[in-house]
Scaffold this active site. Structure first.
Site, PDB file in Angstrom:
ATOM      1  N   HIS A  68       0.637  -1.076  -0.010  1.00  0.00           N
ATOM      2  CA  HIS A  68       0.053   0.000   0.016  1.00  0.00           C
ATOM      3  C   HIS A  68       0.799   1.358  -0.053  1.00  0.00           C
ATOM      4  CE1 HIS A  68      -3.791  -2.222   1.942  1.00  0.00           C
ATOM      5  NE2 HIS A  68      -3.477  -2.831   0.552  1.00  0.00           N
ATOM      6  N   GLU A  70       0.746   3.995   1.628  1.00  0.00           N
ATOM      7  CA  GLU A  70       0.950   4.259   2.950  1.00  0.00           C
ATOM      8  C   GLU A  70       2.408   3.910   3.566  1.00  0.00           C
ATOM      9  OE1 GLU A  70      -3.689   4.145   3.175  1.00  0.00           O
ATOM     10  OE2 GLU A  70      -1.797   3.200   2.035  1.00  0.00           O
ATOM     11  N   CYS A  96      -5.772   1.022   5.636  1.00  0.00           N
ATOM     12  CA  CYS A  96      -6.445  -0.333   6.217  1.00  0.00           C
ATOM     13  C   CYS A  96      -5.593  -0.500   7.728  1.00  0.00           C
ATOM     14  CB  CYS A  96      -5.804  -1.559   5.349  1.00  0.00           C
ATOM     15  SG  CYS A  96      -4.111  -1.642   5.277  1.00  0.00           S
ATOM     16  N   CYS A  99      -1.760  -0.584   7.546  1.00  0.00           N
ATOM     17  CA  CYS A  99      -1.219   0.740   7.496  1.00  0.00           C
ATOM     18  C   CYS A  99      -1.386   1.510   8.478  1.00  0.00           C
ATOM     19  CB  CYS A  99      -1.727   1.330   6.028  1.00  0.00           C
ATOM     20  SG  CYS A  99      -1.219   0.603   4.534  1.00  0.00           S
TER      21      CYS A  99
END
Length: 149
Positions: A68, A70, A96, A99
């Site tokens: 991801h 992030e 999520c 993250c």
């Protein structure tokens, strides 16, 4: 919402376009207290991994291969020794739980993001947990695009 927030979120949206993810592009910008850009990231496969293999882009396998935005931004900072303690993160999505833990552990204190849809079929439960985590650790949240009271 400040002009800086608008600028950094627009930059995150631009960086999202660098992703080779065939269905969802997400970008991230992390900035320091003086509005200096510390790091950026976008969702995609780890460095050196072949991102042209069709089967790796298909769900659910895609979730095993994709990192991801992030966490990529956090990893990019760690890779070159850039501290993130006290920083703000801009992401045109909502993190999520994986993250969210990384955000808290890296010392980021303020998240500017899109308000999550906690009813979302895939991410809703994760978003609920992330919201609970952020509330518990008192991470500041700003919903991008919404009027602030």
């Amino acid at each position: 919402m400040t002009n800086w927030d608008k600028r950094f979120m627009e930059l995150a949206m631009q960086i999202a376009q660098w992703s080779k993810d065939r269905s969802t592009q997400v970008g991230c910008v992390i900035v320091g207290p003086d509005n200096e850009i510390r790091t950026t990231g976008y969702n995609g496969f780890p460095r050196g991994v072949d991102d042209e293999l069709d089967e790796r882009h298909a769900r659910p396998l895609k979730y095993k291969w994709t990192e991801h935005a992030e966490r990529n931004a956090i990893y990019n900072a760690a890779r070159v020794g850039i501290p993130l303690n006290g920083c703000r993160m801009y992401v045109p999505w909502f993190p999520c739980m994986d993250c969210a833990r990384a955000i808290v552990q890296s010392g980021i204190v303020h998240l500017i993001a899109i308000r999550p849809d906690v009813r979302h079929a895939t991410w809703g439960e994760d978003h609920k947990l992330a919201l609970e985590l952020f509330s518990e650790v008192r991470l500041k949240l700003t919903w991008y695009g919404e009027q602030q009271a």
